[in-house]
Design an enzyme around this catalytic site. Structure first.
Site, PDB file in Angstrom:
ATOM      1  N   GLU A  74       0.843  -1.202   0.000  1.00  0.00           N
ATOM      2  CA  GLU A  74       0.000   0.000   0.000  1.00  0.00           C
ATOM      3  C   GLU A  74       0.882   1.257   0.000  1.00  0.00           C
ATOM      4  O   GLU A  74       0.625   2.224  -0.731  1.00  0.00           O
ATOM      5  CB  GLU A  74      -0.908   0.045   1.243  1.00  0.00           C
ATOM      6  CG  GLU A  74      -1.856  -1.126   1.378  1.00  0.00           C
ATOM      7  CD  GLU A  74      -1.266  -2.280   2.191  1.00  0.00           C
ATOM      8  OE1 GLU A  74      -0.077  -2.607   1.984  1.00  0.00           O
ATOM      9  OE2 GLU A  74      -1.994  -2.862   3.005  1.00  0.00           O
ATOM     10  N   CYS A 127      -0.295   0.531   7.506  1.00  0.00           N
ATOM     11  CA  CYS A 127      -0.839   0.885   6.186  1.00  0.00           C
ATOM     12  C   CYS A 127      -2.218   1.511   6.321  1.00  0.00           C
ATOM     13  O   CYS A 127      -2.608   2.336   5.492  1.00  0.00           O
ATOM     14  CB  CYS A 127      -0.907  -0.355   5.301  1.00  0.00           C
ATOM     15  SG  CYS A 127       0.741  -0.879   4.829  1.00  0.00           S
ATOM     16  N   ALA A 147      18.753 -43.083  -7.040  1.00  0.00           N
ATOM     17  CA  ALA A 147      20.194 -43.274  -7.281  1.00  0.00           C
ATOM     18  C   ALA A 147      20.395 -44.681  -7.815  1.00  0.00           C
ATOM     19  O   ALA A 147      19.563 -45.567  -7.584  1.00  0.00           O
ATOM     20  CB  ALA A 147      20.982 -43.089  -5.985  1.00  0.00           C
ATOM     21  N   SER A 192      23.905 -40.481  -8.596  1.00  0.00           N
ATOM     22  CA  SER A 192      22.580 -39.877  -8.775  1.00  0.00           C
ATOM     23  C   SER A 192      22.660 -38.561  -9.545  1.00  0.00           C
ATOM     24  O   SER A 192      21.686 -37.824  -9.628  1.00  0.00           O
ATOM     25  CB  SER A 192      21.922 -39.631  -7.408  1.00  0.00           C
ATOM     26  OG  SER A 192      22.702 -38.734  -6.670  1.00  0.00           O
ATOM     27  N   TRP A 200      23.134 -36.562 -13.017  1.00  0.00           N
ATOM     28  CA  TRP A 200      21.897 -35.972 -12.553  1.00  0.00           C
ATOM     29  C   TRP A 200      20.736 -36.833 -13.054  1.00  0.00           C
ATOM     30  O   TRP A 200      20.786 -37.323 -14.175  1.00  0.00           O
ATOM     31  CB  TRP A 200      21.730 -34.538 -13.091  1.00  0.00           C
ATOM     32  CG  TRP A 200      22.776 -33.605 -12.561  1.00  0.00           C
ATOM     33  CD1 TRP A 200      23.869 -33.142 -13.213  1.00  0.00           C
ATOM     34  CD2 TRP A 200      22.810 -33.006 -11.267  1.00  0.00           C
ATOM     35  NE1 TRP A 200      24.588 -32.277 -12.428  1.00  0.00           N
ATOM     36  CE2 TRP A 200      23.952 -32.174 -11.220  1.00  0.00           C
ATOM     37  CE3 TRP A 200      22.002 -33.069 -10.143  1.00  0.00           C
ATOM     38  CZ2 TRP A 200      24.300 -31.432 -10.092  1.00  0.00           C
ATOM     39  CZ3 TRP A 200      22.353 -32.339  -9.031  1.00  0.00           C
ATOM     40  CH2 TRP A 200      23.492 -31.526  -9.013  1.00  0.00           C
ATOM     41  N   THR A 253      22.018 -36.968   3.575  1.00  0.00           N
ATOM     42  CA  THR A 253      22.270 -36.280   2.303  1.00  0.00           C
ATOM     43  C   THR A 253      23.555 -35.458   2.374  1.00  0.00           C
ATOM     44  O   THR A 253      24.324 -35.404   1.416  1.00  0.00           O
ATOM     45  CB  THR A 253      21.055 -35.389   1.943  1.00  0.00           C
ATOM     46  OG1 THR A 253      19.946 -36.245   1.717  1.00  0.00           O
ATOM     47  CG2 THR A 253      21.304 -34.542   0.717  1.00  0.00           C
ATOM     48  N   THR A 312      15.232 -41.558   3.958  1.00  0.00           N
ATOM     49  CA  THR A 312      15.000 -41.752   5.401  1.00  0.00           C
ATOM     50  C   THR A 312      14.174 -40.596   5.974  1.00  0.00           C
ATOM     51  O   THR A 312      13.112 -40.800   6.573  1.00  0.00           O
ATOM     52  CB  THR A 312      16.361 -41.844   6.149  1.00  0.00           C
ATOM     53  OG1 THR A 312      17.204 -42.747   5.448  1.00  0.00           O
ATOM     54  CG2 THR A 312      16.164 -42.278   7.576  1.00  0.00           C
ATOM     55  N   LEU A 313      14.686 -39.373   5.789  1.00  0.00           N
ATOM     56  CA  LEU A 313      14.007 -38.227   6.395  1.00  0.00           C
ATOM     57  C   LEU A 313      12.682 -37.914   5.680  1.00  0.00           C
ATOM     58  O   LEU A 313      11.682 -37.592   6.326  1.00  0.00           O
ATOM     59  CB  LEU A 313      14.943 -37.008   6.369  1.00  0.00           C
ATOM     60  CG  LEU A 313      14.472 -35.802   7.166  1.00  0.00           C
ATOM     61  CD1 LEU A 313      14.179 -36.167   8.617  1.00  0.00           C
ATOM     62  CD2 LEU A 313      15.514 -34.697   7.126  1.00  0.00           C
TER      63      LEU A 313
HETATM   64  N1  LIG Z   1      16.153 -37.610  -5.279  1.00  0.00           N
HETATM   65  C1  LIG Z   1      16.067 -36.635  -4.433  1.00  0.00           C
HETATM   66  O1  LIG Z   1      15.208 -35.758  -4.560  1.00  0.00           O
HETATM   67  C2  LIG Z   1      17.051 -36.589  -3.311  1.00  0.00           C
HETATM   68  C3  LIG Z   1      17.133 -35.437  -2.509  1.00  0.00           C
HETATM   69  C4  LIG Z   1      18.058 -35.447  -1.465  1.00  0.00           C
HETATM   70  C5  LIG Z   1      18.853 -36.564  -1.257  1.00  0.00           C
HETATM   71  N2  LIG Z   1      18.755 -37.645  -2.061  1.00  0.00           N
HETATM   72  C6  LIG Z   1      19.611 -38.829  -1.899  1.00  0.00           C
HETATM   73  O2  LIG Z   1      19.352 -39.423  -0.636  1.00  0.00           O
HETATM   74  C7  LIG Z   1      20.505 -40.165  -0.240  1.00  0.00           C
HETATM   75  C8  LIG Z   1      20.694 -40.007   1.239  1.00  0.00           C
HETATM   76  O3  LIG Z   1      19.571 -40.577   1.858  1.00  0.00           O
HETATM   77  P1  LIG Z   1      19.436 -40.717   3.424  1.00  0.00           P
HETATM   78  O4  LIG Z   1      18.112 -41.345   3.659  1.00  0.00           O
HETATM   79  O5  LIG Z   1      20.661 -41.341   3.980  1.00  0.00           O
HETATM   80  O6  LIG Z   1      19.493 -39.196   3.880  1.00  0.00           O
HETATM   81  P2  LIG Z   1      18.473 -38.176   4.555  1.00  0.00           P
HETATM   82  O7  LIG Z   1      17.089 -38.700   4.558  1.00  0.00           O
HETATM   83  O8  LIG Z   1      18.722 -36.847   3.948  1.00  0.00           O
HETATM   84  O9  LIG Z   1      19.029 -38.137   6.040  1.00  0.00           O
HETATM   85  C9  LIG Z   1      18.732 -39.186   6.895  1.00  0.00           C
HETATM   86  C10 LIG Z   1      19.252 -38.884   8.268  1.00  0.00           C
HETATM   87  O10 LIG Z   1      18.539 -37.807   8.841  1.00  0.00           O
HETATM   88  C11 LIG Z   1      18.727 -37.906  10.235  1.00  0.00           C
HETATM   89  N3  LIG Z   1      17.498 -37.596  10.966  1.00  0.00           N
HETATM   90  C12 LIG Z   1      17.409 -36.693  11.959  1.00  0.00           C
HETATM   91  N4  LIG Z   1      16.185 -36.714  12.474  1.00  0.00           N
HETATM   92  C13 LIG Z   1      15.481 -37.645  11.811  1.00  0.00           C
HETATM   93  C14 LIG Z   1      14.159 -38.123  11.939  1.00  0.00           C
HETATM   94  N5  LIG Z   1      13.313 -37.625  12.856  1.00  0.00           N
HETATM   95  N6  LIG Z   1      13.748 -39.101  11.114  1.00  0.00           N
HETATM   96  C15 LIG Z   1      14.582 -39.616  10.194  1.00  0.00           C
HETATM   97  N7  LIG Z   1      15.856 -39.201  10.022  1.00  0.00           N
HETATM   98  C16 LIG Z   1      16.316 -38.221  10.838  1.00  0.00           C
HETATM   99  C17 LIG Z   1      19.113 -39.362  10.518  1.00  0.00           C
HETATM  100  O11 LIG Z   1      20.443 -39.389  10.997  1.00  0.00           O
HETATM  101  P3  LIG Z   1      20.686 -39.235  12.585  1.00  0.00           P
HETATM  102  O12 LIG Z   1      19.843 -40.299  13.235  1.00  0.00           O
HETATM  103  O13 LIG Z   1      22.132 -39.386  12.751  1.00  0.00           O
HETATM  104  O14 LIG Z   1      20.194 -37.872  12.905  1.00  0.00           O
HETATM  105  C18 LIG Z   1      19.022 -40.045   9.175  1.00  0.00           C
HETATM  106  O15 LIG Z   1      19.960 -41.039   8.992  1.00  0.00           O
HETATM  107  C19 LIG Z   1      21.648 -39.642  -1.075  1.00  0.00           C
HETATM  108  O16 LIG Z   1      22.080 -40.658  -1.955  1.00  0.00           O
HETATM  109  C20 LIG Z   1      21.083 -38.482  -1.837  1.00  0.00           C
HETATM  110  O17 LIG Z   1      21.617 -38.402  -3.152  1.00  0.00           O
HETATM  111  C21 LIG Z   1      17.861 -37.678  -3.081  1.00  0.00           C
END
Ligand SMILES: NC(=O)c1ccc[n+]([C@@H]2O[C@H](COP(=O)([O-])OP(=O)(O)OC[C@H]3O[C@@H](n4cnc5c(N)ncnc54)[C@H](OP(=O)(O)O)[C@@H]3O)[C@@H](O)[C@H]2O)c1
Length: 387
Positions: free
Chosen positions: A64, A96, A175, A181, A183, A209, A321-322
């Protein structure tokens, strides 16, 4: 305040939907004004647009104020179309509502009230007390809410909106079995991810990651392909990149990681049992403990990002994982999936860690709200369905 539907507009108001839509478009051209809402304003006098404004960043003039400044004395007796109720409080800039009253604007047209406790209804009341007519165009309320879903999430739910970005092959792999991975997707998809980052208050990943890919998670404006409108509206914001956040329960983030070396703020959520940042050799980051468990807890992270860091929108860019954990906890508001037309094989890494789904009734389900072809890839935007 008068509430009007588009079907009930007086003949002399027939161009009001065009002006309101333009105010919404101006708001939308801003990637983020975090922690503030995105707002646009169009000033009209005798049926002619005399000026426009938008709120480009926290601390910058409000929409505004920008439109009033550009209009000068011509604003007297005019109609202001604003995409959100005008603020009524002193923040980094003045209210505003007072500026509109002082400029002699006769009518203020809005699509929704601002739910922020410092404003909600007060802007409308101040305008009306000063004799300014306030009209609510109710048919624009949904469109106005969509522009500020992150801000509304923080104010109404106490946590940011969570968008999750995933990139995968046609067979749902992220991957190859050897971890390669780079690209999966085309350059156009990766430019689009840059825009997503720039429109977020924080980009969040897991330590997995960081260890696997060593990403910097920065915003690179030259890779974004911004339109002229977006460049104009976002010049200030691009100097203020999103917070980068890592969830790392045991402080395994390497001290030499690109994330910590790159310019900008890094926040690591960890657990009370983790060693100190000093012992872990970590510099250039802030540490926060989230929850009381052995692993970082997701809801406390989101609540902290909203209350302590005023984040409206979070972009999760993490591994299986996350991302799986966020989805299981039902903390994802929108999925953005880039699908590359290639096959990476059944020994490749799966998109998400999700196990033990026994019946079709239990499968997490999504509504597709947008599909778009980006070079060779397809982008999907999906909203989780409650089941
Ligand atoms: N395609 C895509 O869009 C994409 C994007 C990003 C990554 N990636 C790929 O993902 C791969 C890595 O995967 P990732 O599963 O190992 O990594 P991530 O999901 O990024 O990280 C996992 C880590 O996060 C931590 N974390 C902390 N709090 C958490 C919770 N509440 N729940 C779950 N995890 C928690 C854990 O370690 P702690 O227990 O030690 O805290 C867990 O091992 C790589 O190869 C990467 O290239 C792909």
């Amino acid at each position: 305040m008068e509430y009007v539907r588009n079907s009930d507009l007086k003949p002399s108001w027939c161009d009001w939907p065009v002006h309101m839509q333009r105010a919404l478009d101006l708001a939308e051209s801003v990637l983020t004004a975090c922690p503030n809402p995105r707002v646009g304003c169009v000033l009209v006098r005798d049926g002619q647009v005399i000026s426009e404004g938008w709120h480009s960043a926290a601390g910058a003039p409000h929409a505004e104020a920008m439109a009033l400044e550009a209009a000068g004395p011509a604003a007297r007796g005019g109609v202001a179309f604003v995409s959100l109720e005008p603020c009524a409080h002193h923040g980094k800039t003045g209210p505003c509502s007072e500026a509109l009253i002082a400029a002699g604007v006769a009518t203020v047209v809005i699509p929704m009230q601002d739910p922020h406790p410092a404003v909600s209804g007060k802007g409308i009341a101040q305008l009306e007390e000063a004799g300014v007519e306030v009209i609510m165009m109710v048919d624009f309320e949904n469109a106005a809410r969509v522009i500020n879903l992150g801000f509304l999430s923080r104010v109404e739910r106490g946590r940011p909106r969570v968008r999750m970005k995933l990139a995968m092959s046609l067979d749902g792999r992220t991957a190859l079995s050897n971890g390669d991975s780079k690209w999966i997707t085309d350059g156009a998809s990766r430019s689009d991810v840059q825009l997503l980052r720039a429109s977020s208050s924080a980009v969040l990943t897991g330590v997995g990651t960081v260890l696997a890919d060593d990403p910097s998670l920065t915003v690179r404006p030259d890779e974004m392909g911004l339109s002229a409108d977006q460049q104009r509206s976002n010049a200030l914001n691009l100097q203020n990149p999103p917070l980068r956040v890592v969830l790392d329960s045991a402080l395994r983030t390497p001290a030499q990681s690109k994330l910590l070396a790159a310019q900008g703020r890094v926040l690591i959520y960890t657990t009370a049992s983790a060693q100190s940042a000093e012992l872990a050799g970590l510099k250039n980051c802030d540490l926060k403990v989230a929850g009381s468990e052995a692993r970082v807890e997701l809801l406390p992270v989101l609540e902290s990002l909203a209350s302590e860091y005023h984040c409206n929108d979070i972009l999760v860019e993490a591994g299986p994982t996350l991302c799986g954990a966020f989805l299981r906890a039902r903390l994802v508001d929108e999925l953005i999936v880039y699908v590359a037309p290639k096959l990476m094989g059944s020994d490749g890494k799966a998109l998400l860690d999700l196990h033990g789904i026994q019946t079709m009734a239990d499968t997490p389900t999504f509504e597709v709200i947008e599909t778009q072809q980006l070079e060779g890839d397809v982008k999907l935007r999906l909203l989780p369905q409650l089941n």
